[in-house]
Design a protein around this motif. Structure first.
Motif, PDB file in Angstrom:
ATOM      1  N   ALA A  34      -2.942   8.077   8.320  1.00  0.00           N
ATOM      2  CA  ALA A  34      -2.142   8.519   9.377  1.00  0.00           C
ATOM      3  C   ALA A  34      -1.083   9.238   8.704  1.00  0.00           C
ATOM      4  O   ALA A  34      -0.405   8.624   7.826  1.00  0.00           O
ATOM      5  CB  ALA A  34      -1.923   7.404  10.252  1.00  0.00           C
ATOM      6  N   ASP A  35      -0.663  10.411   9.199  1.00  0.00           N
ATOM      7  CA  ASP A  35       0.644  10.933   8.760  1.00  0.00           C
ATOM      8  C   ASP A  35       1.944  10.815   9.891  1.00  0.00           C
ATOM      9  O   ASP A  35       2.006  11.783  10.569  1.00  0.00           O
ATOM     10  CB  ASP A  35       0.379  12.557   8.376  1.00  0.00           C
ATOM     11  N   SER A 171      -2.156   3.008   6.896  1.00  0.00           N
ATOM     12  CA  SER A 171      -1.694   2.818   5.411  1.00  0.00           C
ATOM     13  C   SER A 171      -2.814   2.071   4.915  1.00  0.00           C
ATOM     14  O   SER A 171      -3.422   1.208   5.465  1.00  0.00           O
ATOM     15  CB  SER A 171      -0.167   2.155   5.254  1.00  0.00           C
ATOM     16  N   ARG A 172      -2.982   2.483   3.568  1.00  0.00           N
ATOM     17  CA  ARG A 172      -4.200   1.670   2.715  1.00  0.00           C
ATOM     18  C   ARG A 172      -3.663   0.817   1.652  1.00  0.00           C
ATOM     19  O   ARG A 172      -2.920   1.130   0.920  1.00  0.00           O
ATOM     20  CB  ARG A 172      -4.915   2.931   1.795  1.00  0.00           C
ATOM     21  N   TRP A 173      -4.132  -0.502   1.780  1.00  0.00           N
ATOM     22  CA  TRP A 173      -3.867  -1.422   0.873  1.00  0.00           C
ATOM     23  C   TRP A 173      -4.797  -2.144  -0.146  1.00  0.00           C
ATOM     24  O   TRP A 173      -5.735  -2.813   0.471  1.00  0.00           O
ATOM     25  CB  TRP A 173      -3.187  -2.636   1.800  1.00  0.00           C
ATOM     26  N   PRO A 174      -4.922  -1.833  -0.999  1.00  0.00           N
ATOM     27  CA  PRO A 174      -5.712  -2.434  -2.112  1.00  0.00           C
ATOM     28  C   PRO A 174      -5.494  -3.935  -2.086  1.00  0.00           C
ATOM     29  O   PRO A 174      -4.337  -4.541  -2.284  1.00  0.00           O
ATOM     30  CB  PRO A 174      -5.656  -1.957  -3.443  1.00  0.00           C
ATOM     31  N   ALA A 184       1.818   5.802   5.659  1.00  0.00           N
ATOM     32  CA  ALA A 184       3.365   5.796   6.052  1.00  0.00           C
ATOM     33  C   ALA A 184       3.991   4.568   5.453  1.00  0.00           C
ATOM     34  O   ALA A 184       5.287   4.728   5.025  1.00  0.00           O
ATOM     35  CB  ALA A 184       3.439   5.482   7.609  1.00  0.00           C
ATOM     36  N   LEU A 185       3.586   3.477   4.870  1.00  0.00           N
ATOM     37  CA  LEU A 185       4.125   2.372   4.368  1.00  0.00           C
ATOM     38  C   LEU A 185       3.932   2.669   2.916  1.00  0.00           C
ATOM     39  O   LEU A 185       4.054   1.448   2.193  1.00  0.00           O
ATOM     40  CB  LEU A 185       3.443   1.208   4.915  1.00  0.00           C
ATOM     41  N   GLU A 186       3.650   3.732   2.228  1.00  0.00           N
ATOM     42  CA  GLU A 186       3.082   3.793   0.841  1.00  0.00           C
ATOM     43  C   GLU A 186       4.283   3.028  -0.097  1.00  0.00           C
ATOM     44  O   GLU A 186       5.443   3.484   0.177  1.00  0.00           O
ATOM     45  CB  GLU A 186       3.138   5.221   0.580  1.00  0.00           C
ATOM     46  N   GLY A 187       4.022   2.296  -0.995  1.00  0.00           N
ATOM     47  CA  GLY A 187       5.052   1.689  -1.833  1.00  0.00           C
ATOM     48  C   GLY A 187       5.376   0.346  -1.188  1.00  0.00           C
ATOM     49  O   GLY A 187       6.158  -0.438  -2.093  1.00  0.00           O
ATOM     50  N   GLU A 188       5.199   0.062  -0.129  1.00  0.00           N
ATOM     51  CA  GLU A 188       5.736  -1.343   0.337  1.00  0.00           C
ATOM     52  C   GLU A 188       4.624  -2.338   0.173  1.00  0.00           C
ATOM     53  O   GLU A 188       3.294  -2.211  -0.156  1.00  0.00           O
ATOM     54  CB  GLU A 188       5.719  -1.367   1.942  1.00  0.00           C
TER      55      GLU A 188
END
Length: 359
Positions: A34-35, A171-174, A184-188
């Motif tokens: 999502a953007d 957002s994508r979470w390994p 949207a939560l990149e780096g969190e």
């Protein structure tokens, strides 16, 4: 050593990719995240930490190594309405692996035989909304605070590890990294908590009032028939050295499937070999000038990791441990405990190539 679909089907005895879930497939980037911009006070978001967790690779490198798991998004369905039974109603065998959790007096067991088909359980335990997650290919069971958000299986992998997505922002979470690499939560980074990988007998003996996740998931799956092999005794994928995908980096200090108890700090990563820990009861390691002490819990066949000053003495005894003469159980040492979890060595070393390793 990337696998083709034909290789995977031959190795698994002809099982379809949909049956195998999200841990198989060929390389393909997912650009559907999502953007949308989000506000830090958006109450629909999963809670995140004040400081992001340590990563052994840059975000762009991680994104570039995401591959398809052979199924679409939610092709492996998370369990969003879990049903539990009392311990005496379970059909689990004594040696079956479970992932144990106790919160606010609420003890629960999540059988590996169920999670291998779903990988994520969106649950509420002790009044708190949580996500219980498991990746078969990396041998990792991890818990996350989810707040009002739910998590699902994206159908993607990185370093063979499950890539989750949150249903608030996509957002994508390994799973192993607990950090968003895209969206949207990149780096969190997510708030994590410990799950205990143990056997059903061990957990039931320790927590006789536990409840256990049932096979009433709303889906028709061959529970008890693990497509990757078996535990107790280990067989198939869990016992051999074969990997289905190339790791992010290779490290020959241990067999790829050796189980380690891994710890991350703001400065790096540290891994204790689990078998050695269970045999020796106490292992010590160092990371960025800090001393770490790992202690075994023989009853649950697990371990815990603590930060200890150089002059602190930790000695095992018949019932637990002496810490400078003070008795404590393995999970209650009067020291600062670090979050640690089980992982296969290839996956831990792949994500954290400069990890310290203690045998």
């Amino acid at each position: 050593m990337s696998s083709t679909r034909r290789d995977v089907l031959r190795w698994t005895g002809g099982l379809g990719l949909a049956a195998l879930g999200g841990c198989l497939g060929s390389a393909h980037r997912d650009d559907a995240s999502a953007d949308r911009s989000v506000s830090s006070d958006d109450e629909s978001l999963p809670p995140t930490t004040e400081r992001p967790l340590y990563l052994g690779h840059g975000l762009e490198s991680l994104r570039n190594n995401v591959v398809s798991g052979g199924v679409s998004k939610d092709g492996i369905p998370s369990i969003d309405r879990p049903v539990f039974s009392a311990a005496d109603a379970s059909s689990l065998g004594d040696g079956d692996p479970v992932f144990g959790l106790v919160r606010n007096g609420d003890a629960r067991a999540y059988p590996q035989r169920v999670l291998v088909w779903h990988e994520i359980v969106n649950d509420s335990v002790g009044g708190d909304p949580v996500a219980v997650t498991y990746c078969p290919l990396t041998g990792t069971a991890q818990g996350f605070e989810r707040g009002p958000a739910e998590f699902g299986v994206s159908g993607r992998l990185v370093n063979s590890n499950l890539v989750m997505y949150d249903r608030a922002t996509d957002s994508r979470w390994p799973q192993m990294l607990a950090t968003a690499i895209e969206g949207a939560l990149e780096g969190e980074s997510l708030h994590e908590f410990r799950l205990v990988w143990t056997t059903w007998k061990n957990w039931r003996d320790a927590y006789p009032n536990t409840r256990v996740l049932t096979e009433q998931t709303g889906y028709s799956r061959r529970y008890g028939d693990d497509p990757y092999g078996r535990y107790n005794p280990d067989s198939g994928y869990y016992a051999n050295t074969q990997l289905l995908f190339d790791p992010l980096s290779e490290d020959t200090r241990a067999n790829p499937k050796t189980v380690v108890l891994g710890v991350r700090t703001a400065h790096g990563a540290l891994a204790f070999e689990k078998t050695s820990l269970l045999e020796n009861r106490v292992l010590e390691g160092e990371l960025a000038g800090e001393r770490f002490v790992a202690v075994a819990d023989p009853a649950l066949e697990t371990g815990y990791v603590y930060v200890a000053d150089a002059d602190v003495d930790v000695e095992p005894n018949a019932a637990g441990y002496d810490v400078d003469g003070e008795f404590a159980r393995a999970n209650e040492l009067p020291l600062g405990r670090s979050l640690a979890f089980d992982a296969m060595w290839f996956a831990w070393a792949g994500f954290y190539p400069e990890t310290n390793y203690v045998v």
